[in-house]
Design a protein around this motif. Structure first.
Motif, short mmCIF file in Angstrom:
data_model
loop_
_atom_site.label_atom_id
_atom_site.label_comp_id
_atom_site.label_asym_id
_atom_site.label_seq_id
_atom_site.Cartn_x
_atom_site.Cartn_y
_atom_site.Cartn_z
N PRO A 114 20.12 -1.47 43.67
CA PRO A 114 19.99 -2.93 43.76
C PRO A 114 18.66 -3.44 43.18
O PRO A 114 17.62 -2.83 43.40
CB PRO A 114 20.04 -3.20 45.27
CG PRO A 114 20.58 -1.97 45.90
CD PRO A 114 20.29 -0.83 44.98
N VAL A 115 18.74 -4.51 42.43
CA VAL A 115 17.54 -5.14 41.86
C VAL A 115 17.39 -6.54 42.45
O VAL A 115 18.31 -7.35 42.37
CB VAL A 115 17.63 -5.25 40.32
CG1 VAL A 115 16.39 -5.93 39.75
CG2 VAL A 115 17.84 -3.89 39.68
N LEU A 116 16.24 -6.79 43.04
CA LEU A 116 15.91 -8.15 43.47
C LEU A 116 14.95 -8.72 42.44
O LEU A 116 13.85 -8.19 42.26
CB LEU A 116 15.26 -8.16 44.85
CG LEU A 116 16.07 -7.59 46.03
CD1 LEU A 116 15.27 -7.68 47.33
CD2 LEU A 116 17.40 -8.33 46.16
N LEU A 117 15.37 -9.76 41.76
CA LEU A 117 14.48 -10.40 40.80
C LEU A 117 13.80 -11.56 41.52
O LEU A 117 14.44 -12.54 41.89
CB LEU A 117 15.28 -10.89 39.59
CG LEU A 117 14.45 -11.34 38.38
CD1 LEU A 117 15.24 -11.18 37.10
CD2 LEU A 117 13.93 -12.76 38.51
N LEU A 118 12.52 -11.39 41.76
CA LEU A 118 11.78 -12.43 42.49
C LEU A 118 11.05 -13.32 41.51
O LEU A 118 10.21 -12.85 40.74
CB LEU A 118 10.80 -11.79 43.48
CG LEU A 118 11.43 -10.83 44.50
CD1 LEU A 118 10.38 -10.37 45.51
CD2 LEU A 118 12.62 -11.47 45.21
N LEU A 119 11.44 -14.57 41.51
CA LEU A 119 10.81 -15.57 40.63
C LEU A 119 9.65 -16.17 41.41
O LEU A 119 9.86 -16.99 42.30
CB LEU A 119 11.87 -16.60 40.25
CG LEU A 119 11.47 -17.76 39.36
CD1 LEU A 119 10.84 -17.28 38.06
CD2 LEU A 119 12.70 -18.60 39.05
N ASN A 120 8.45 -15.72 41.07
CA ASN A 120 7.27 -16.05 41.90
C ASN A 120 6.51 -17.28 41.39
O ASN A 120 6.72 -17.73 40.28
CB ASN A 120 6.33 -14.84 41.95
CG ASN A 120 5.25 -14.99 43.01
OD1 ASN A 120 5.44 -15.65 44.03
ND2 ASN A 120 4.10 -14.39 42.76
#
Ligand SMILES: Nc1nc2c(ncn2[C@@H]2O[C@H](COP(=O)(O)OP(=O)(O)OP(=O)(O)O)[C@@H](O)[C@H]2O)c(=O)[nH]1
Ligand SMILES: [Mg+2]
Length: 293
Positions: A114-120
């Motif tokens: 699983p990949v969580l793409l966190l847009l910070n």
């Protein structure tokens, strides 16, 4: 068995907020944070323990094209973070277009885990920009779950953490439940000092510096520390020390304050500067400073 545990590795471009996020999860300043790129040079483990979970976060150096041996080694840490991850956090910041390295980017888009793409840094954006960016990343990394966050303000950090717990595999803990990191005390001393150098010196200076703590003596009421700041050339030594030693003194005072907070004890910190020619390109020196893997 209902216990969950696993590795959650944070990767991304330099300066996007990876260390800020890990510190927010752990609740301690394990990783130093500055506005300069390449602040983090190591893979740093931050452990979050609960009754029925143990999350092993890894903060990693920002992805760059290596120009010398030290940077090669830094990218080695990033590679290792792909190898053992149970959940991958790919962090990007608002306004960013793509990862600088194609090969790493492919690894993310073809990831089986699983990949969580966190847009910070969404605290710096507006709704319209946010929506455009979410759409852009959904197209670029279709296998990722996209979550907009602000690591600095703690916005959505708890939501990300809850999602991580859902994704973690069933497993007994990997480390004792009271352990916070895999790094020794001396590492955090070196890093505190290096952070002050990143903050107070310009251009190439911080990148030519390595810190080594030679003495760490814990007494009942005080910890006595002696650390050496290594630079690559004589001219850099002069700059670090500054006029009548004033620049070095400021580094010492500020690092000592941070360390007193970190260790909860009075600190006596002695600093000196040494020239170690081209240590950044010397395999043996790099090994000595913990960059081998
Ligand atoms: N506005 C804003 N700034 C942030 C946020 N998160 C981090 N920053 C700032 O971004 C800068 C870089 O943060 P770091 O956590 O050091 O970034 P990094 O990705 O670990 O950087 P490297 O270790 O150099 O790769 C610092 O000045 C942080 O204060 C955020 O959510 N909002
Ligand atoms: Mg960092």
């Amino acid at each position: 068995m209902s216990h969950k545990a696993g590795f959650v590795n944070i990767i991304g471009n330099p300066n996007v907020g990876k260390s800020t996020l890990m510190n927010a999860f752990v609740g301690e300043k394990l990783s130093i944070i500055t506005s300069k790129a390449q602040t983090t040079r190591h893979r740093i483990l931050g452990i979050v323990n609960g009754d029925d979970f143990q999350v092993l976060f890894s903060d990693t150096p920002g992805i760059i094209k290596p120009a010398y041996e030290l940077q090669e080694s830094m990218m080695g840490f990033v590679k290792s973070a792909f190898e053992d991850a149970d959940v991958l956090i790919y962090m990007v910041e608002i306004g960013e277009q793509a990862l600088k390295d194609e090969a790493f980017f492919k690894k993310i888009t073809s990831s089986k885990i699983p990949v969580l793409l966190l847009l910070n840094k969404i605290d710096t954006s507006n709704q319209e920009q946010l929506e455009t960016q979410v759409q852009l990343w959904a197209e670029k990394v279709p296998n990722a779950e996209i979550i907009p966050i602000s690591a600095l303000e703690g916005f959505q950090v708890k939501e990300v953490f809850d999602r991580i717990i859902e994704l973690l595999p069933k497993s007994p803990p990997f480390y004792p439940k009271d352990q916070l990191t895999d790094k020794p005390e001396r590492f955090f001393i070196n890093e505190s000092i290096r952070e002050k150098i990143l903050l107070h010196y310009k251009k190439e200076i911080p990148y030519a510096v390595e810190v080594d703590t030679e003495e760490f003596l814990e007494e009942e009421n005080i910890i006595r520390i002696r650390s050496v700041i290594m630079v690559e050339r004589d001219t850099q030594k002069g700059i670090i020390i500054g006029h009548k030693g004033s620049a070095l003194k400021r580094v010492g005072v500020e690092a000592r304050k941070d360390l007193e907070k970190f260790f909860g004890k009075q600190i006596h910190l002695e600093l000196y500067v040494k020239v170690n020619k081209n240590w950044r390109s010397n395999q043996n020196q790099l090994k000595r400073f913990g960059y081998n893997q």
